[in-house]
Design a protein around this motif. Sequence first.
Motif, PDB file in Angstrom:
ATOM      1  N   LEU A   1       5.857   3.780 -11.928  1.00 35.85           N
ATOM      2  CA  LEU A   1       6.025   2.617 -12.795  1.00 35.85           C
ATOM      3  C   LEU A   1       4.824   2.399 -13.709  1.00 35.85           C
ATOM      4  O   LEU A   1       4.969   2.005 -14.873  1.00 35.85           O
TER       5      LEU A   1
ATOM      6  N   LEU B   1       5.138   4.867 -16.760  1.00 38.30           N
ATOM      7  CA  LEU B   1       6.328   4.902 -17.595  1.00 38.30           C
ATOM      8  C   LEU B   1       6.097   4.191 -18.934  1.00 38.30           C
ATOM      9  O   LEU B   1       5.475   3.135 -18.997  1.00 38.30           O
TER      10      LEU B   1
ATOM     11  N   SER C   1       9.152   0.551 -18.590  1.00 39.98           N
ATOM     12  CA  SER C   1       9.201   0.202 -17.167  1.00 39.98           C
ATOM     13  C   SER C   1      10.255  -0.852 -16.857  1.00 39.98           C
ATOM     14  O   SER C   1      10.309  -1.370 -15.740  1.00 39.98           O
TER      15      SER C   1
END
Length: 382
Positions: free
Chosen positions: A221, A224, A227
């Motif tokens: 996460l 990313l 997210s």
Amino acid sequence: MIPYGKQNISQDDIDAVVDALTSDFITQGPRVTQFENAVAQKVGAKHAVAVNSATSALHIACLALELGKGQRLWTSPNTFVASANCGLYCGAGVDFVDIDPSTYNLCPKRLAEKLEHAKLTDTLPHIVVVVHMCGQSCDMEAIHQLSEQYGFRIIEDASHAIGGKYQDQYVGNCQYSDITVFSFHPVKIITTAEGGMALTNNPALAKAMENLRSHGVTRDLESLADSNQGAWYYEQQSLGFNYRMTDLQAALGTSQLARLDAFVERRQALADRYTEKLSARPLITPTLLPASKSAWHLYVIQLAELDCRRRVFDELRAKGIGVHVHYIPVHTQPYYRELGFEWGQFPAAENYYRAALSLPLYFDMTEDEQDTVIQALADALR
């Protein structure tokens, strides 16, 4: 047949693999992480990334260090081709530094001379891959000092050297390098059948290599770009590869690691016995640096009569003794000759090759088997 090397598999190793095989994970899973943590803790590194071979580890190590077109990788000509090929995989140029004829490792003096010339011609390397030949560490402190002077990064190709030590510390702690690579091929010190590992103290390099070994894909996460997606979401953030290790291999590796010191101790005893019993023969036995404790992946002698190697090799093989030759200098391979390299460029490595003969050495080798090798060698030399 007395092989030049082979694995030792215990019942504990078998049980560990069976446990993994009957668990929920048989590809990359929790046992890979367990193995990485165990190796890192053993050698004193902060991060470890397990992969399917040492060649893969070298490749992603170069990519993590941002090796690319227009840059150069230098390594020893006295190594397996993978130590140089990893540079070509990245589109970089490759060159070599001649060896110390006494240790068979990349020579810091030759490196210093080549770096001085390269600075004048604006051809300095981005990465130097130092190869710990036979299991003995290179003079890492001297090479690291040169890296600070000339600005190159260091990868230790320690495929031969897990369990070895330099300055009383385990090879792999990355004190003098950016990344260290281990091999777990069956003839190495410990095995995962096939497998390798890259170790580093740099968290950014570790994260980059973790990403590269698995298609360049992440579900993390924090990494990313978007997210706000669901739990299914992943992103490919680089051009990675499928270089992952399985939990079956990692289970074997973790079990083997428990006996690492015993493996090295036995190899040391056999190497000492070779050196003692061959001292009066017309050959040269290995030389160790005072700061090094070899893992003794290989025991390489050099024959005093350069023209007798083929005859000695053939006679020993005919008697079922698996002698070998490590290595044919990389720059003399047909592929590298097409790149412009030729015989005569690295004379110390070439002279070493002409006289080198690897004698059998492995954990299960008995003294009777070793005596058979020694007697057959004596007969062939006569």
